[in-house]
Motif scaffolding. Sequence first.
Motif, PDB file in Angstrom:
ATOM      1  N   LEU A   1      -1.019 -13.799  10.596  1.00  0.00           N
ATOM      2  CA  LEU A   1       0.337 -14.132  10.163  1.00  0.00           C
ATOM      3  C   LEU A   1       0.687 -13.510   8.825  1.00  0.00           C
ATOM      4  O   LEU A   1       1.868 -13.388   8.483  1.00  0.00           O
ATOM      5  CB  LEU A   1       0.501 -15.654  10.101  1.00  0.00           C
ATOM      6  CG  LEU A   1       0.312 -16.392  11.440  1.00  0.00           C
ATOM      7  CD1 LEU A   1       0.529 -17.887  11.239  1.00  0.00           C
ATOM      8  CD2 LEU A   1       1.255 -15.847  12.503  1.00  0.00           C
ATOM      9  N   GLY A   2      -0.322 -13.106   8.059  1.00  0.00           N
ATOM     10  CA  GLY A   2      -0.045 -12.440   6.793  1.00  0.00           C
ATOM     11  C   GLY A   2       0.652 -11.106   6.970  1.00  0.00           C
ATOM     12  O   GLY A   2       1.248 -10.577   6.018  1.00  0.00           O
ATOM     13  N   ALA A   3       0.596 -10.565   8.194  1.00  0.00           N
ATOM     14  CA  ALA A   3       1.281  -9.298   8.445  1.00  0.00           C
ATOM     15  C   ALA A   3       2.795  -9.474   8.428  1.00  0.00           C
ATOM     16  O   ALA A   3       3.530  -8.511   8.158  1.00  0.00           O
ATOM     17  CB  ALA A   3       0.842  -8.726   9.790  1.00  0.00           C
ATOM     18  N   LEU A   4       3.264 -10.688   8.732  1.00  0.00           N
ATOM     19  CA  LEU A   4       4.711 -10.905   8.828  1.00  0.00           C
ATOM     20  C   LEU A   4       5.423 -10.675   7.493  1.00  0.00           C
ATOM     21  O   LEU A   4       6.394  -9.908   7.446  1.00  0.00           O
ATOM     22  CB  LEU A   4       4.990 -12.299   9.376  1.00  0.00           C
ATOM     23  CG  LEU A   4       6.448 -12.617   9.694  1.00  0.00           C
ATOM     24  CD1 LEU A   4       7.012 -11.637  10.720  1.00  0.00           C
ATOM     25  CD2 LEU A   4       6.567 -14.048  10.219  1.00  0.00           C
ATOM     26  N   PRO A   5       5.002 -11.289   6.380  1.00  0.00           N
ATOM     27  CA  PRO A   5       5.694 -11.006   5.122  1.00  0.00           C
ATOM     28  C   PRO A   5       5.565  -9.549   4.688  1.00  0.00           C
ATOM     29  O   PRO A   5       6.483  -9.009   4.067  1.00  0.00           O
ATOM     30  CB  PRO A   5       5.032 -11.966   4.116  1.00  0.00           C
ATOM     31  CG  PRO A   5       3.765 -12.403   4.748  1.00  0.00           C
ATOM     32  CD  PRO A   5       3.998 -12.367   6.216  1.00  0.00           C
ATOM     33  N   ARG A   6       4.432  -8.914   5.010  1.00  0.00           N
ATOM     34  CA  ARG A   6       4.299  -7.486   4.678  1.00  0.00           C
ATOM     35  C   ARG A   6       5.334  -6.678   5.438  1.00  0.00           C
ATOM     36  O   ARG A   6       5.956  -5.753   4.893  1.00  0.00           O
ATOM     37  CB  ARG A   6       2.891  -6.984   5.011  1.00  0.00           C
ATOM     38  CG  ARG A   6       1.780  -7.645   4.226  1.00  0.00           C
ATOM     39  CD  ARG A   6       0.503  -6.811   4.246  1.00  0.00           C
ATOM     40  NE  ARG A   6      -0.041  -6.573   5.568  1.00  0.00           N
ATOM     41  CZ  ARG A   6      -0.865  -7.406   6.201  1.00  0.00           C
ATOM     42  NH1 ARG A   6      -1.194  -8.566   5.629  1.00  0.00           N
ATOM     43  NH2 ARG A   6      -1.350  -7.100   7.388  1.00  0.00           N
ATOM     44  N   LEU A   7       5.542  -7.015   6.692  1.00  0.00           N
ATOM     45  CA  LEU A   7       6.519  -6.291   7.502  1.00  0.00           C
ATOM     46  C   LEU A   7       7.939  -6.551   7.017  1.00  0.00           C
ATOM     47  O   LEU A   7       8.781  -5.642   6.983  1.00  0.00           O
ATOM     48  CB  LEU A   7       6.371  -6.698   8.972  1.00  0.00           C
ATOM     49  CG  LEU A   7       7.202  -5.929   9.999  1.00  0.00           C
ATOM     50  CD1 LEU A   7       6.980  -4.424   9.886  1.00  0.00           C
ATOM     51  CD2 LEU A   7       6.859  -6.402  11.417  1.00  0.00           C
ATOM     52  N   VAL A   8       8.222  -7.787   6.610  1.00  0.00           N
ATOM     53  CA  VAL A   8       9.545  -8.104   6.054  1.00  0.00           C
ATOM     54  C   VAL A   8       9.818  -7.247   4.821  1.00  0.00           C
ATOM     55  O   VAL A   8      10.913  -6.692   4.658  1.00  0.00           O
ATOM     56  CB  VAL A   8       9.637  -9.610   5.700  1.00  0.00           C
ATOM     57  CG1 VAL A   8      10.931  -9.892   4.933  1.00  0.00           C
ATOM     58  CG2 VAL A   8       9.595 -10.451   6.967  1.00  0.00           C
ATOM     59  N   ARG A   9       8.822  -7.105   3.951  1.00  0.00           N
ATOM     60  CA  ARG A   9       9.003  -6.294   2.742  1.00  0.00           C
ATOM     61  C   ARG A   9       9.267  -4.834   3.091  1.00  0.00           C
ATOM     62  O   ARG A   9      10.102  -4.176   2.462  1.00  0.00           O
ATOM     63  CB  ARG A   9       7.779  -6.421   1.845  1.00  0.00           C
ATOM     64  CG  ARG A   9       7.653  -7.776   1.156  1.00  0.00           C
ATOM     65  CD  ARG A   9       6.636  -7.737   0.040  1.00  0.00           C
ATOM     66  NE  ARG A   9       5.277  -7.539   0.536  1.00  0.00           N
ATOM     67  CZ  ARG A   9       4.458  -8.532   0.883  1.00  0.00           C
ATOM     68  NH1 ARG A   9       4.857  -9.799   0.801  1.00  0.00           N
ATOM     69  NH2 ARG A   9       3.225  -8.279   1.298  1.00  0.00           N
ATOM     70  N   VAL A  10       8.573  -4.323   4.073  1.00  0.00           N
ATOM     71  CA  VAL A  10       8.790  -2.931   4.492  1.00  0.00           C
ATOM     72  C   VAL A  10      10.226  -2.738   4.971  1.00  0.00           C
ATOM     73  O   VAL A  10      10.899  -1.766   4.601  1.00  0.00           O
ATOM     74  CB  VAL A  10       7.796  -2.542   5.612  1.00  0.00           C
ATOM     75  CG1 VAL A  10       8.194  -1.200   6.245  1.00  0.00           C
ATOM     76  CG2 VAL A  10       6.379  -2.466   5.074  1.00  0.00           C
ATOM     77  N   ILE A  11      10.717  -3.663   5.777  1.00  0.00           N
ATOM     78  CA  ILE A  11      12.074  -3.534   6.327  1.00  0.00           C
ATOM     79  C   ILE A  11      13.112  -3.645   5.215  1.00  0.00           C
ATOM     80  O   ILE A  11      14.062  -2.853   5.144  1.00  0.00           O
ATOM     81  CB  ILE A  11      12.311  -4.603   7.416  1.00  0.00           C
ATOM     82  CG1 ILE A  11      11.346  -4.372   8.586  1.00  0.00           C
ATOM     83  CG2 ILE A  11      13.758  -4.549   7.910  1.00  0.00           C
ATOM     84  CD1 ILE A  11      11.363  -5.494   9.619  1.00  0.00           C
TER      85      ILE A  11
END
Length: 383
Positions: A63-73
């Motif tokens: 689930l830690g990938a989700l905030p990383r992906l939000v930041r990328v977007i």
Amino acid sequence: MKALHIITGLGVGGAEQQLRLLLRHLPLDCDVVTLTNPGTVAAGLAADGVRVLDLGMAGNRDLGALPRLVRVIRSGGYQLVHTHLYRACLYGRIAARLAGVRAVVATEHSLGDSQMEGRPLNAGVRALYLAGERLGRTTVAVSPTVAERLKRWGVPGPRIEVVPNGIDVARFRFDAARRHDTRRRLGLPDDAYVIGAVGRLAPGKRFGALIRALAQLPDDHWLLLVGGGPEEDVLRRTARAAGVADRVLFTGERPCVPDGTPGPDLPSLTCAMDVLASPSPEEAFGLAIVEALASGLPVLYASCPALEDLPPSAAPAARRVTGGPDAYARAVTEVRRQGPTPRTAPDAARHYCITRSAARLMDVYAAAVSRPPSPSLQEARTS
């Protein structure tokens, strides 16, 4: 318009290679995020000049990938997010909405009648898929067959758009010199009659049936298996048990010759074949079959929505085969008995030209971006 494509992985596979081909024809500024496995296709995209970011996702429940992906977007300034494959569709849709991007498109590449990307279609998979689907604008089906499967699953019809997979027809054009060179490099005898099969070496593809069919055919018949996957060792044992190991060639995901130098690409390998066989009973499109047709090959297949959605006259050299090794052995014998035909692409191959698919996808993008705002993430959760 600036778009971000999010995909589960970028190893060799139909969806991954379709993404690379599409990006060569989309008149957009596109970046790509892979959740995991930045493999061969990632290197190819980078060579094409596409920015590729590996999110480094550790597993389905990272689930830690989700905030990383939000930041990328958020940092990329994207007007549209396009997701590909199950895990990326789930995480990508959520992240896009949290990042404030409302134009979210997802392509369903691999939905069969009983499985999706190798997952059994149970209630849990379906519920999770539908929960994520509600966060997007449009779900793209790669064939009308997949569109009907999505509707039966519960995706509303107005949210589904059909954008078929596309191929570079000219790249697969038959070339006699390339055929001769490829067969020489593979060590195929001049008089070999080569049955080709292309795809991931996994149980669902049923390539073992072709090995057992080969055992029923004369010794000048060979089987060329193009692909890699978890069932390779099983298939090699099957070939040894059937007594045909010396007539089955495994090219792997990245074909090479014995000394390790780069080997022939897929169009060269289709040139080397005399017939393509696809015994997989569940396909979402049948990309390898269409590519084989573009090379002028006769094809024998168990399932191919790309052809089943067209009139038979669009691919007169294509024949559906039901049954196992015996049926494929008989079908190969019949194709060879009929003798060689001109290696020209039929209407079916030209119908799936990549430029048409890219143009259709641009229409989907335009509609997604211009559509009035859909419910917020919180509203989607509670509605």
